[in-house]
Each structure stands twice: as C-alpha cells, then as structure tokens.
Design an enzyme around this catalytic site. Structure first.
Site, PDB file in Angstrom:
ATOM      1  N   ASN A  47       0.876  -1.173   0.000  1.00 52.76           N
ATOM      2  CA  ASN A  47       0.000   0.000   0.000  1.00 52.76           C
ATOM      3  C   ASN A  47       0.915   1.225   0.000  1.00 52.76           C
ATOM      4  O   ASN A  47       1.477   1.585   1.031  1.00 52.76           O
ATOM      5  CB  ASN A  47      -0.883  -0.041   1.263  1.00 52.76           C
ATOM      6  CG  ASN A  47      -1.849   1.123   1.325  1.00 52.76           C
ATOM      7  OD1 ASN A  47      -1.872   1.989   0.448  1.00 52.76           O
ATOM      8  ND2 ASN A  47      -2.637   1.163   2.379  1.00 52.76           N
TER       9      ASN A  47
ATOM     10  N   LYS B 295       3.527   0.888   2.928  1.00 55.67           N
ATOM     11  CA  LYS B 295       3.172  -0.071   3.967  1.00 55.67           C
ATOM     12  C   LYS B 295       3.146  -1.446   3.334  1.00 55.67           C
ATOM     13  O   LYS B 295       2.772  -1.572   2.165  1.00 55.67           O
ATOM     14  CB  LYS B 295       1.778   0.236   4.529  1.00 55.67           C
ATOM     15  CG  LYS B 295       1.710   1.549   5.262  1.00 55.67           C
ATOM     16  CD  LYS B 295       0.343   1.681   5.930  1.00 55.67           C
ATOM     17  CE  LYS B 295       0.129   3.108   6.366  1.00 55.67           C
ATOM     18  NZ  LYS B 295      -1.196   3.609   6.178  1.00 55.67           N
TER      19      LYS B 295
ATOM     20  N   ARG C 146      -2.542  -2.322  -3.367  1.00 57.37           N
ATOM     21  CA  ARG C 146      -3.733  -1.490  -3.227  1.00 57.37           C
ATOM     22  C   ARG C 146      -3.616  -0.380  -4.270  1.00 57.37           C
ATOM     23  O   ARG C 146      -2.669   0.401  -4.255  1.00 57.37           O
ATOM     24  CB  ARG C 146      -3.776  -0.890  -1.833  1.00 57.37           C
ATOM     25  CG  ARG C 146      -4.968  -0.005  -1.672  1.00 57.37           C
ATOM     26  CD  ARG C 146      -5.020   0.576  -0.277  1.00 57.37           C
ATOM     27  NE  ARG C 146      -6.303   1.209  -0.081  1.00 57.37           N
ATOM     28  CZ  ARG C 146      -6.708   1.666   1.074  1.00 57.37           C
ATOM     29  NH1 ARG C 146      -5.949   1.554   2.126  1.00 57.37           N
ATOM     30  NH2 ARG C 146      -7.877   2.234   1.183  1.00 57.37           N
TER      31      ARG C 146
ATOM     32  N   HIS D  74     -12.669   3.284  -0.646  1.00 56.36           N
ATOM     33  CA  HIS D  74     -12.720   2.385   0.528  1.00 56.36           C
ATOM     34  C   HIS D  74     -13.329   1.022   0.160  1.00 56.36           C
ATOM     35  O   HIS D  74     -13.823   0.300   1.026  1.00 56.36           O
ATOM     36  CB  HIS D  74     -13.553   2.989   1.689  1.00 56.36           C
ATOM     37  CG  HIS D  74     -12.875   4.142   2.372  1.00 56.36           C
ATOM     38  ND1 HIS D  74     -13.553   5.222   2.868  1.00 56.36           N
ATOM     39  CD2 HIS D  74     -11.572   4.375   2.645  1.00 56.36           C
ATOM     40  CE1 HIS D  74     -12.703   6.088   3.416  1.00 56.36           C
ATOM     41  NE2 HIS D  74     -11.487   5.585   3.282  1.00 56.36           N
TER      42      HIS D  74
ATOM     43  N   ARG E  68     -10.013  16.459   5.603  1.00 56.91           N
ATOM     44  CA  ARG E  68     -10.721  16.789   4.346  1.00 56.91           C
ATOM     45  C   ARG E  68     -12.099  17.390   4.619  1.00 56.91           C
ATOM     46  O   ARG E  68     -12.760  16.997   5.576  1.00 56.91           O
ATOM     47  CB  ARG E  68     -10.894  15.532   3.491  1.00 56.91           C
ATOM     48  CG  ARG E  68      -9.602  15.046   2.885  1.00 56.91           C
ATOM     49  CD  ARG E  68      -9.786  13.729   2.159  1.00 56.91           C
ATOM     50  NE  ARG E  68      -8.936  12.702   2.731  1.00 56.91           N
ATOM     51  CZ  ARG E  68      -9.036  11.402   2.474  1.00 56.91           C
ATOM     52  NH1 ARG E  68      -9.962  10.957   1.650  1.00 56.91           N
ATOM     53  NH2 ARG E  68      -8.217  10.554   3.044  1.00 56.91           N
TER      54      ARG E  68
ATOM     55  N   GLU F 214      -8.124  -4.414   5.327  1.00 57.34           N
ATOM     56  CA  GLU F 214      -7.937  -4.252   3.876  1.00 57.34           C
ATOM     57  C   GLU F 214      -6.792  -5.113   3.355  1.00 57.34           C
ATOM     58  O   GLU F 214      -6.831  -5.620   2.230  1.00 57.34           O
ATOM     59  CB  GLU F 214      -7.684  -2.763   3.561  1.00 57.34           C
ATOM     60  CG  GLU F 214      -8.952  -1.934   3.709  1.00 57.34           C
ATOM     61  CD  GLU F 214      -8.710  -0.501   4.130  1.00 57.34           C
ATOM     62  OE1 GLU F 214      -7.993  -0.278   5.140  1.00 57.34           O
ATOM     63  OE2 GLU F 214      -9.237   0.403   3.470  1.00 57.34           O
TER      64      GLU F 214
END
Ligand code: ADP
Length: 397
Positions: A8, A15, A93, A181, A241, A380
């Site tokens: 990711n 990661k 990802r 997501h 955000r 995830e």
C-alpha cells in the site's frame, strides 16, 4: 502455503504486509511493516507475528529517498528472513480502477499502461501506487503482481447513483461517482456473509470512519450507493478533508481570495475537516480530550457527527430502510462515544443502543429490538491477500 506480499504505497510511505494464505483460503499474518518519511528522514518498522520475533522495530534514518529504495528495503528484508521464493505474488492497493477495472487484475504491461492513464482521476494517489508497481517489476520481474482497487466494489452502483447532473459530454470524460474504501467494504461484506448470513442479504449501511471516512449502502452484499464521489474528497467530513462542499466556494476562493487550484486542493485535502474546524488536531482521541474545555474541539466533533447522521439518512432512504449498521476503521472501531451519538441520532429508524455492549467492545451493540448495530474491524490487507491469492490460483488452473 503461499505468502502474499501486500503493498500500500502513499505519498511518503510504503506499507506492507506478508500474509500466508492456505489452500482453504484462510489467512494468517506473518509480518506487517512500513517505510515512512520517504524523501525526508525515512524510518523502517516491522512487526513479525510468527513467534520468531514478536515485535521488532528497527529505525534507521535515510534508508529511502524514493519509493524504489523503500521497496528495495522491504524486498531485501523479506529475502533475508523468508527467501523471495516463498512469495507467491504481490497484491497492490490501487486507488483507482476507473470504469474499466471492476475486479482485481494481473498486472501486465498493458494493464499498467491503462492504470497510468487514470492518473488524472486520482493525481494524489495513483502515481504512488504506480511507483510501487514499477519498482517491484524492476526488483522482482518474475513475481506475479495483482492490482486490487478501492473503486471496484462500487461498480454495482446503478447509473442513477453514479452520475452527476452535468452535460453528457462532461460525463463522457469519466466525470462521475466512483466511490472509494472498496477493499474495506468488500472485507466487511465477506465478514457479514460468513458470520451474519441473514443480515448480509438485507439492507446494510457500513460506516468506514478512519482518517478518510465514507458510508456505503449495501443491498444483498453489493454497493448501491456511497458518499465518496469522483474523488475521495466528497461526502463526510474527515480528519483533514472537507467532505462535500458547495462548489461555488471554489469560485469565490479563486476570484475573491486569489487562491490557486493547488492552494484550494491543499486547503480541502489537508487543512480542513476535524483539523480545520478544531484548529487543534485531526485525531479523534486528542479532540475527545480537548472537548472538555475547548469549544472549537466540541464544535468539530458535533459537525463530524451531524454530517454522518445527515448522509446516513440519505443512504437509508436509498436503501428503503435499514436492517443493519456496521461501524469500522479507526474511529468506528474505537470511539464508543461517536457510535452512541450516531445510534441516538438514528433512533428515528428504531435503533436502540446496548450501552454495556458498546462500552464492552462487543460485536453487537444494539438492543433486542430494531435494526442491528455491529462493530466489525476492517482488514484491507487481508482482502488484498485474498483477492491476490484467488487470482494467482485461477491463472494456474
Ligand atoms: P486510515 O484512514 O489512515 O487508515 P484509521 O482507520 O487508522 O485511518 O483511523 C485513524 C483514526 O482513528 C484517527 O482519527 C484516530 O484518532 C482514530 N482512533 C484510533 N484509535 C482511537 C481510539 N481509541 N478512540 C478514538 N479514535 C481512535
């Protein structure tokens, strides 16, 4: 046994997770870690969960000036500890699959080029995902690589939930709702199907509340509406955000305040949300503490809660009612005050909170009557490992 390397890549970090997927599709964590601070003072940390070393954290400065060096560090570490031949493949990802990629795909040269064409749709994320893909292709050219998309789970949203009220010529450019997501939602959909099969067939609202936050309305385990849109900026208020905002604010900031598109992008993505409203932090734990004696922290929390209830109302209307509400991600899994406030805010739908269960970290936190409220930790990385392992298997058949 096959180890899947899950990657990711963000703007300043890569990661990774090493996950063992057995022949029955059961997953077991082997290690998780990251290189952070790429291009600045980079740090490396890894936690092994195989019993050899329960928790190893090594911090070395200056190990990675770019994504390729970060990946090289990860690959070298894996090679040293497990041998590169133990890897069956790598799952990335990837934030954006556009309209075309509605399932995970094997990364061929052609598919990588197709993903590059989607950079304008996700300029803040896609280039980093591609940097990891390109780097791993150089470092381990024969390793099968799979892309798993944050958008793919939402490919089932009907057109009416996907289109903006724009002229068709603009919609044809791909300016529509994609939603994000998706790997988290897909994991939750699987968890529900396994552990709450009856509920999973019904009308479910999933609240993924982390630094990024969104809602997904699921019917029969499929996404039919979501709050994020063309980008991951839309919908709920988030850590830094804005979430949805009247687009006329942009014209005002440009014309009257002399801000550039880049300035506004930074303002909306990095300086707004909980951080902007509180003026203190984007971290819920910090804000909960500050709220006792700081009005701005309280107002940030109130607005965050209000926006979720307001959008949840819209999602429940699209679902035509609700059978279950699922909380997930850092805030959803840990902030019991927020869960209680949301369930109270949605009491008009018949929700009742089981206070003891909510405080006691139980999976089911609703009372005996009304729709069910559940807390389900997301994963995830496991979703990516699962999708990657399935695709590698399919290809070998
Ligand atoms: P990301 O979107 O970066 O994956 P996470 O899902 O890890 O984010 O969620 C990060 C958020 O979770 C932060 O706002 C953090 O404050 C919040 N969080 C983590 N632990 C707790 C806790 N115990 N109580 C409240 N909030 C928490």
């Amino acid at each position: 046994m096959k180890l899947v390397l899950v990657l990711n890549a963000g703007s300043s970090s890569v990661k990774f997770a090493l996950i063992d997927v057995d022949h029955y599709g059961n997953e077991q964590d082997i290690a998780r870690g990251a290189v952070d601070g790429i291009g600045q003072t980079s740090r490396w940390n890894v936690h092994r969960s195989d019993g050899v070393m329960n928790s190893e954290t090594t911090i070395k400065d200056g190990i990675a000036s770019n994504h390729k060096e970060a990946l090289s560090h990860i690959v070298t570490w894996i090679d040293k500890n497990y041998g590169l031949t133990s890897l069956a493949g790598a799952g990335h990802r990837v934030v954006h699959g556009g309209a075309h990629f509605t399932k995970p795909v094997r990364l061929t040269a052609e598919n990588i080029e197709a993903l590059r064409k989607l950079v304008p749709l996700a300029p803040l994320h896609q280039p980093h995902n591609l940097a990891a893909i390109d780097s791993l292709t150089d470092l381990a050219p024969t390793l099968p690589q799979i892309a798993c998309f944050d958008t793919a789970f939402h490919s089932t949203i009907p057109d009416v939930g996907r289109e903006f009220a724009l002229p068709r010529s603009i919609t044809a450019l791909g300016v529509k709702r994609y939603g994000f997501h998706g790997l988290s939602y897909s994991y939750i959909a699987n968890e529900l199907a396994n552990k709450n099969p009856e509920l999973s067939k019904g009308r479910v609202l999933v609240a993924h509340l982390g630094n990024g936050a969104s809602l997904c309305a699921m019917k029969e385990g499929k996404s039919i509406a979501t709050t994020m849109g063309f980008s991951a900026l839309d919908g709920l208020m988030m850590g830094t955000r804005t979430g949805s905002i009247d687009p006329a604010v942009i014209f005002y900031l440009m014309r009257d305040q002399g801000m550039s598109a880049d300035d506004i992008e930074t303002l909306f993505y990095q300086k707004s949300g909980l951080l902007g409203v509180s003026g203190i932090s984007n971290d819920m734990r910090t804000l909960r503490e500050a709220a006792h004696n700081n009005r701005h922290a309280r107002e940030a929390l109130e607005l965050f809660t209000y926006r979720i209830i307001r959008d949840a109302g819209a999602m429940i209307a699209v679902l035509g009612g609700i059978d279950a509400l699922v909380f997930t991600a850092g805030i959803g899994e840990n902030d019991r005050q927020l869960r209680a406030d949301l369930i109270r805010g949605l009491s008009f739908m018949g929700f009742a909170l089981d206070e003891a269960a909510n405080a006691g970290k139980k999976r089911k936190i609703s009372g005996e009557v009304g729709p069910v409220a559940l807390v389900i930790p997301t994963n995830e990385e496991v979703m990516i490992a699962r999708e990657t392992a399935m695709l590698i298997d399919c290809k070998h058949k």
